[in-house]
Scaffold this active site. Structure first.
Site, mmCIF file in Angstrom:
data_model
loop_
_atom_site.group_PDB
_atom_site.id
_atom_site.type_symbol
_atom_site.label_atom_id
_atom_site.label_comp_id
_atom_site.label_asym_id
_atom_site.label_seq_id
_atom_site.Cartn_x
_atom_site.Cartn_y
_atom_site.Cartn_z
ATOM 1 N N LYS A 150 -20.861 30.011 0.009
ATOM 2 C CA LYS A 150 -19.769 30.189 -1.068
ATOM 3 C C LYS A 150 -20.262 30.820 -1.906
ATOM 4 O O LYS A 150 -21.172 30.891 -2.900
ATOM 5 C CB LYS A 150 -19.194 28.754 -1.388
ATOM 6 N N ASP A 205 -17.699 31.285 -11.718
ATOM 7 C CA ASP A 205 -16.657 31.100 -11.956
ATOM 8 C C ASP A 205 -16.090 30.489 -13.790
ATOM 9 O O ASP A 205 -16.444 29.200 -13.966
ATOM 10 C CB ASP A 205 -17.287 29.710 -10.919
ATOM 11 N N LYS A 214 -12.737 26.308 -17.444
ATOM 12 C CA LYS A 214 -13.333 25.661 -17.827
ATOM 13 C C LYS A 214 -14.210 25.816 -19.673
ATOM 14 O O LYS A 214 -14.025 26.746 -20.401
ATOM 15 C CB LYS A 214 -15.006 26.025 -17.235
ATOM 16 N N ASP A 270 -23.085 30.219 -9.527
ATOM 17 C CA ASP A 270 -21.984 29.561 -8.513
ATOM 18 C C ASP A 270 -21.566 30.489 -6.831
ATOM 19 O O ASP A 270 -21.048 30.301 -6.245
ATOM 20 C CB ASP A 270 -20.416 29.494 -8.741
ATOM 21 N N ASP A 307 -9.658 24.950 -10.778
ATOM 22 C CA ASP A 307 -11.433 25.368 -11.299
ATOM 23 C C ASP A 307 -11.958 24.849 -9.617
ATOM 24 O O ASP A 307 -12.972 24.956 -9.186
ATOM 25 C CB ASP A 307 -11.630 24.810 -12.389
ATOM 26 N N GLU A 318 -11.883 25.941 -6.867
ATOM 27 C CA GLU A 318 -11.980 27.397 -5.855
ATOM 28 C C GLU A 318 -12.590 27.192 -4.744
ATOM 29 O O GLU A 318 -12.594 28.157 -3.458
ATOM 30 C CB GLU A 318 -11.700 28.263 -6.527
ATOM 31 N N ARG A 367 -13.865 25.934 -2.433
ATOM 32 C CA ARG A 367 -13.596 24.882 -0.890
ATOM 33 C C ARG A 367 -12.095 26.012 -0.583
ATOM 34 O O ARG A 367 -11.795 26.517 0.622
ATOM 35 C CB ARG A 367 -12.554 23.933 -1.470
HETATM 36 N N1 BES Z 1 -18.906 25.692 -9.038
HETATM 37 C C1 BES Z 1 -18.062 24.315 -9.708
HETATM 38 C C2 BES Z 1 -19.316 23.316 -9.224
HETATM 39 C C3 BES Z 1 -20.579 23.448 -9.833
HETATM 40 C C4 BES Z 1 -20.416 22.898 -11.129
HETATM 41 C C5 BES Z 1 -21.443 23.954 -9.871
HETATM 42 C C6 BES Z 1 -22.021 22.751 -11.819
HETATM 43 C C7 BES Z 1 -22.701 24.036 -10.272
HETATM 44 C C8 BES Z 1 -22.692 23.503 -11.180
HETATM 45 C C9 BES Z 1 -16.702 24.428 -8.604
HETATM 46 O O1 BES Z 1 -16.153 25.140 -8.565
HETATM 47 C C10 BES Z 1 -15.952 23.348 -9.940
HETATM 48 O O2 BES Z 1 -15.289 23.689 -10.741
HETATM 49 N N2 BES Z 1 -16.105 22.065 -8.641
HETATM 50 C C11 BES Z 1 -14.622 21.330 -9.891
HETATM 51 C C12 BES Z 1 -14.159 20.470 -9.220
HETATM 52 C C13 BES Z 1 -12.850 19.795 -9.861
HETATM 53 C C14 BES Z 1 -12.070 21.035 -10.545
HETATM 54 C C15 BES Z 1 -12.071 19.032 -8.513
HETATM 55 C C16 BES Z 1 -15.598 20.489 -10.779
HETATM 56 O O3 BES Z 1 -17.011 19.678 -9.939
HETATM 57 O O4 BES Z 1 -15.701 19.549 -11.674
HETATM 58 ZN ZN ZN Z 2 -16.949 27.180 -8.393
HETATM 59 MN MN MN Z 3 -14.932 26.014 -10.114
#
Ligand code: BES
Ligand code: ZN
Ligand code: MN
Length: 497
Positions: free
Chosen positions: A262, A267, A274, A285, A344, A346, A348
């Site tokens: 990824k 992000d 966020k 990310d 968010d 994204e 996946r």
């Molecule tokens: N890039 C984030 C996950 C992340 C969080 C990486 C903290 C490193 C540190 C990912 O894209 C994300 O935003 N995931 C969300 C998923 C949710 C929207 C279902 C999350 O973890 O809140």
């Molecule tokens: Zn992300």
């Molecule tokens: Mn995200």
């Protein structure tokens, strides 16, 4: 960035040096070459050790300044623990890290280390050298005032019995450490500097090592139907890229191994933006893509006898008038339709097309993806293990063993059809988020929908790749997690000897 540490080997007869290091086993005194050095000082070891509270435990240390009869400014005595203790490779990497910490703490610029214990085999000394280098690393490219010890540089001479074998082992292990450091450097770069095209250009540099690098631009991906990945990219001014790196070190008939990363260079969350606090961390990310790039660097540097493919999906997730919206339905390359319920989620979406493309085009022996995919993995496992999800018990156990050997540990998490329920969509085949419950598992279950019969593993490295708690071998923000782990997997199980 050039490393400011230099590591050399020499015979067991130390010449004039700044700091001379000897290791002492718990409950014992100096032995071998260390005993000879100590004897020259004319000091009584027991008396000094007792005064310093030194028992020889790992991490114990005391020093003698300007010792008589020894051509060094300082004699640094370090505990190596009980005889037979800490013999694993990872323990020796930590020993190197701990040593670098001590030398840097004392602002040493020149050190010699006597390594004539029976346990100091070439492989272990190579780990110690890697630990020195990994601990010494810092990312200060943008600081006018570099930290003192880093600026001055550090030269360490390892005094060993078998120089030839040790040099060979060090060169080999150093390839891996350099890959880890490449990953750290990429992750640390600020998002204004390292966008999608800049990352792709870094991957292109691997051609100098014999890696074949190919890039798919937006048009090529559109043609292939990668609308899931493209959906993430469409809100950003930065164009997406899919970069394919190939290392052909095996026989031409050998089925390649595939690693997919990824690579979200920043992000923001997109329209489902966020919260501001800590958003700067989202420059990291692309930690999965950085690990894959670092791994390809390792395999090519040490000319691994294996065929390997690295695929990274490079995009930026931004809110804008052209960004994808919650409610949008995208059709992935596989034909699966995806309802976006949270922009968010994204990562996946990027991996869905990257995984499908990789298995479709390369028919790999296995496919392992790395991704900073969910915050929830840190809730489940903290910072000590990355999440491992797999459809293949054999691959999962090999990965787990490689994690224990390198200290980049994995903990297996479940997959199962019950979790599909959570990502069912009213309007499309699936939706891109199942909400809070089992957040890391539903993300993995989503990925699984884009994987066919091939053995596959997903490593959720969100809580171990960045904002890492400091360790003996890493004091910087990014750890480079995954490079050493996957190199170990390749070495131990998939490489022709
Ligand atoms: N890039 C984030 C996950 C992340 C969080 C990486 C903290 C490193 C540190 C990912 O894209 C994300 O935003 N995931 C969300 C998923 C949710 C929207 C279902 C999350 O973890 O809140
Ligand atoms: Zn992300
Ligand atoms: Mn995200």
């Amino acid at each position: 960035m050039p490393s400011r540490i230099e590591i050399k080997t020499a015979a067991l007869t130390p010449k004039a040096t700044g700091t001379l290091v000897i290791y002492v086993t718990e409950g014992a005194g100096p032995t071998g070459a260390g005993a000879a050095v100590w004897q020259a000082t004319g000091l009584d070891f027991k008396t000094l050790a007792a005064a310093a509270g030194f028992k020889g435990k790992q991490g114990n240390a005391f020093e003698v300044l300007a010792p008589q009869g020894v051509s060094a400014d300082r004699l640094l005595v370090l505990g190596s623990g009980k005889a037979g203790e800490g013999t694993s490779l990872a323990a020796w990497t930590d020993r190197g890290g701990s040593l670098a910490g001590k030398l840097m703490g004392a602002k040493a610029t020149k050190a010699g280390v006597l390594l004539d214990e029976e346990a100091a085999t070439p492989d272990r000394v190579a780990e110690l050298a890697a630990g020195l280098k990994l601990r010494h690393y810092r990312f200060d490219q943008y600081k006018a005032k570099k930290e003192d010890n880093g600026d001055a540089g550090l030269t360490v001479t390892l005094h060993v019995a078998d120089r030839a074998a040790t040099d060979k082992a060090i060169a080999d292990r150093d390839a891996t450490a350099s890959g880890t450091i490449l990953a750290r450097d990429l992750i640390h770069q600020p998002p204004n500097v390292l966008g999608t095209l800049e990352f792709a250009a870094e991957a292109e540099k691997l051609t100098a090592l014999g890696v074949e690098v190919e890039q798919l631009d937006e048009k090529a991906m559109r043609k292939l139907g990668m609308n899931s990945l493209l959906g993430v990219a469409q809100g950003s001014a930065r164009p997406p890229r899919l970069v394919i790196m190939r290392w052909n070190g095996g026989k031409s008939k050998d089925t390649p191994l595939a690693f997919v990363g990824k690579g979200v260079v920043f992000d923001s969350g997109g329209i489902s933006i966020k919260p501001g606090l800590g958003m700067e961390d989202m420059k990291g990310d692309m930690g999965g893509a950085a690990a894959v790039t670092g791994l390809m660097h390792v395999l090519a540097t040490r000319k691994a006898k294996v065929n390997a493919i690295g695929v990274i999906g490079l995009v930026e997730n931004m809110p804008s008038g052209t960004a994808m919206r919650p409610g949008d339905i995208l059709t992935a390359m596989s034909g699966t339709t995806i309802e976006i319920v949270n922009t968010d989620a994204e990562g996946r979406l990027v991996l869905a097309d990257a995984l499908w493309y990789t298995q479709d085009r390369f028919k790999p022996r296995f496919m392992i993806n790395l991704a900073t995919l969910t915050g929830a993995i840190g809730v489940a496992l903290g910072n000590d293990h990355a999440g491992l999800f797999s459809n293949d018990d054999d691959l999962a156990s090999k990965l787990t063993a490689s994690g224990l050997a390198t200290g980049e540990k994995l903990w297996r998490m479940p997959l199962g059809p019950a979790y599909d329920k959570l990502i069912e969509s009213r309007f499309a085949d699936i939706k891109n988020s199942g909400g809070r419950p089992a957040g890391s598992i539903t993300a993995a279950q989503f990925l699984k929908r884009f994987v066919n019969d091939v053995p596959w593993a997903h490593l959720d490295i969100a809580a171990v790749a960045l904002a890492s708690p400091t360790t003996e071998t890493n004091q910087s923000w990014a750890s480079g997690f995954g490079v050493a782990l996957l190199d170990r997997l390749v070495r131990d199980y998939f490489e022709a000897k």
